[in-house]
Scaffold this active site. Structure first.
Site, PDB file in Angstrom:
ATOM      1  N   LYS A 134     -97.710  60.836 -26.691  1.00 10.55           N
ATOM      2  CA  LYS A 134     -97.096  62.164 -26.503  1.00 10.55           C
ATOM      3  C   LYS A 134     -95.936  62.081 -25.508  1.00 10.55           C
ATOM      4  CE  LYS A 134     -98.106  66.763 -24.944  1.00 10.55           C
ATOM      5  NZ  LYS A 134     -98.785  67.175 -23.745  1.00 10.55           N
ATOM      6  N   ASP A 152     -98.672  69.249 -28.892  1.00 12.87           N
ATOM      7  CA  ASP A 152     -99.460  69.703 -27.745  1.00 12.87           C
ATOM      8  C   ASP A 152    -100.351  70.841 -28.226  1.00 12.87           C
ATOM      9  OD1 ASP A 152     -97.925  71.958 -27.947  1.00 12.87           O
ATOM     10  OD2 ASP A 152     -97.444  72.075 -25.816  1.00 12.87           O
TER      11      ASP A 152
END
Ligand code: SF4
Length: 222
Positions: A134, A152
Site C-alpha cells: 500500500k 484503503d
C-alpha cells in the site's frame, strides 16, 4: 431474498464497465481538490511521510514533519542520528519504535542500493524495510508512475457499495480495480473514492440524497 435484491439493483444500474467512466468523471468534478493530504517537498519527504502515516491521520503526520524535515533533509541525516532521537522526533505519529527502525533501514538501503534516491518501480519500493504494497503504491502514484491501485478502508467500502468488486480482501479488490479502471486513472482514482468516502459515502451513514453517483450505484438508498 437479500441476494435477489442486490441482483436487481445491479441490473438497474448496468454493468460496471459501462459505469466506471461516468463514475470517474463525476467524482473528478465533485472533488476537484482530491489528492494526497500529506505535505512534502521531495521524494524522500514523500516516502517518509507515507511511512509515518500508518495508523494515524495525515494531519498528525504533517504536524510532526513540519519540524522533522527541517532537521532531516537527506537519507544520511536519518542514519547520523541515534535511533532513540529519531524515535522521539516521530513519537507523536505512534508506533514510533517500528517506524524509526523502518525509516532508518529504508534510508540505509536507499544509500547502498539506489544512490540515495527513491526508486520508481513497485518491485524496488516493496524491498525497502517497512514498505508494504500500500505504501509503495501511494509513493509510486505520487511520483507520477502508478503501478497499482491503492486500497484503503474507504476504497474498499466504496468499491463494494458501487458494485465494482465482490471481494473483501484488499489484494483481490486491487486486482478487480486494475482490470476495470483505465490505467491513466490509477493514481487519482483512490483519492476520488477516499474523498467521496469522507464527505458523502460515509461508513455508517451514506448521504445518498447528496450523492452524484446515485443513479450509478446499486447500494443507493433512494
Ligand atoms: S449512492 Fe449512497 S451508497 Fe452509493 S456511493 Fe452514493 S452515498 Fe454511497
Amino acid at each position: 431474498m437479500a441476494r435477489s435484491f442486490v441482483e436487481e439493483a445491479r441490473k438497474r444500474v448496468g454493468s460496471k464497465r459501462g459505469r466506471i467512466g461516468p463514475i470517474v468523471e463525476r467524482l473528478k468534478v465533485e472533488h476537484a481538490d482530491a489528492g494526497i493530504a500529506l505535505s512534502f517537498r521531495s521524494d524522500i519527504e514523500l516516502l517518509v511521510s507515507v511511512m509515518l502515516s500508518a495508523q494515524t491521520t495525515d494531519v498528525n503526520v504533517n504536524r510532526v514533519t513540519a519540524t522533522l524535515f527541517r532537521k532531516y533533509r537527506r537519507p544520511e541525516d536519518y542514519l547520523a542520528t541515534p535511533q532513540e532521537e529519531l524515535e522521539r522526533d516521530i513519537y507523536a505519529t505512534g508506533f514510533f519504535r517500528q517506524k524509526a527502525k523502518a525509516i532508518r533501514g529504508t534510508m540505509r538501503m536507499l544509500i547502498e542500493e539506489y544512490d540515495g534516491r527513491v526508486p520508481r518501480r513497485l518491485e524496488d519500493l516493496v524491498r525497502l524495510p517497512g514498505v508494504a504494497r500500500k505504501t509503495a503504491n501511494v509513493v509510486a502514484a505520487e511520483l507520477g508512475e502508478p503501478q497499482g491501485v491503492v486500497v484503503d478502508t474507504h476504497v474498499r467500502r466504496l468499491s463494494q457499495r458501487l458494485g465494482l468488486t465482490r471481494e473483501d480482501d484488499p489484494v483481490k479488490i486491487e486486482r478487480d480495480l486494475q482490470r476495470l479502471v483505465p490505467r491513466q486513472e490509477w493514481g487519482i482514482f483512490p483519492h476520488l473514492l477516499i474523498w467521496h468516502g469522507r464527505r458523502v459515502c460515509i461508513a455508517r451513514a451514506p448521504r445518498c440524497d447528496d450523492c452524484v453517483l446515485v443513479d450509478l450505484c446499486p447500494s443507493s438508498r433512494l
